[in-house]
Design an enzyme around this catalytic site. Structure first.
Site, PDB file in Angstrom:
ATOM      1  N   GLY A 149     -27.610 -32.388  15.168  1.00  0.00           N
ATOM      2  CA  GLY A 149     -27.905 -31.842  13.858  1.00  0.00           C
ATOM      3  C   GLY A 149     -26.709 -31.575  12.968  1.00  0.00           C
ATOM      4  O   GLY A 149     -26.798 -30.802  12.040  1.00  0.00           O
ATOM      5  N   GLN A 150     -25.594 -32.190  13.251  1.00  0.00           N
ATOM      6  CA  GLN A 150     -24.412 -31.922  12.422  1.00  0.00           C
ATOM      7  C   GLN A 150     -23.563 -33.182  12.363  1.00  0.00           C
ATOM      8  O   GLN A 150     -22.505 -33.261  12.973  1.00  0.00           O
ATOM      9  CB  GLN A 150     -23.590 -30.780  12.996  1.00  0.00           C
ATOM     10  CG  GLN A 150     -24.175 -30.232  14.251  1.00  0.00           C
ATOM     11  CD  GLN A 150     -23.176 -29.598  15.159  1.00  0.00           C
ATOM     12  OE1 GLN A 150     -22.200 -29.015  14.743  1.00  0.00           O
ATOM     13  NE2 GLN A 150     -23.427 -29.725  16.432  1.00  0.00           N
TER      14      GLN A 150
END
Ligand code: GDP
Length: 200
Positions: A78-79
């Site tokens: 998620g990054q």
């Protein structure tokens, strides 16, 4: 924790003295990486605030005649922006510890994608993988066998040594046997690569 690993030292006699092993601990946020590290470091459960992004906690566990194992923790998933950064830090690691929250079945698909992405990255191919199915103290936590299936660990490839271990940072159960298996896998790979070099 030192005792068990020290007992294993004879099998490591071919390891050059004072060689430090480097292990990277990765997993989605809130899987329990920091808590597991604190359990190793302080031998107790330390309530931590879940870290977003990366946390470069680094500890050294002494072992046998080597300088010990250094554990470094990274959040993944998620990054997108951070990926190139942690990728450079997982380079040339001796072993990967992938931590999942076994009580949060909904995020195992996301974890599976990340596990396969990391393990297959060119620098990590063949690096032994210990999957820690953490939070076994929680009611309803999935077993190690179930986590192994859902993460498709066996599809990581025949050249990659893997082991899935249930554990809990709260009571520390499972952590020691898991690390021993990781250590064995690291030694096995080093032995095989030395034998391969001699044959060449
Ligand atoms: P990280 O983001 O992967 O470093 O996760 P943390 O170590 O910060 O843990 C996230 C949350 O899960 C925290 O509230 C911890 O107290 C909790 N936690 C971590 N390990 C366990 C465990 O084995 N059992 C339970 N019940 N909670 C845990």
């Amino acid at each position: 924790m030192g005792n068990h690993l020290t007992e294993m030292a004879p099998t490591a006699s071919f390891l050059p003295h004072f060689q430090a092993l480097h292990v990277v601990v990765v997993g989605l946020d809130s899987a329990g990486k920091t808590s597991l590290l604190y359990r190793l470091k302080f031998k107790e459960f330390v309530q931590s605030v879940p870290t977003k992004g990366f946390n470069t906690e680094k500890i050294r566990v002494p072992l046998g005649g080597s300088r010990g194992i250094t554990f470094q923790v990274w959040d993944v998933g998620g990054q997108e922006k951070l990926r190139p950064l942690w990728r450079s830090y997982t380079r040339r690691t001796d072993g990967l510890v992938f931590v999942v929250d076994a009580a949060e079945a909904e995020r195992l698909e996301e974890a599976k994608v990340e596990l396969h992405r990391i393990s297959r990255a060119s620098d990590n191919q063949g690096v032994p993988v210990l999957v820690l199915a953490n939070k076994q103290d929680q009611p309803g936590a999935l077993s190690a066998a179930e986590v192994e299936k859902r993460l498709a660990v066996r599809e990581l490839g025949a050249a990659t040594l893997t082991h899935v271990q249930g554990c809990s940072a709260v009571d520390g159960l499972g952590l020691q046997p898991g690390l021993e298996r990781l250590y064995e896998m690291i030694l096995k790979r080093k032995k095989a690569s030395r034998a391969g070099k001699k044959r060449r």
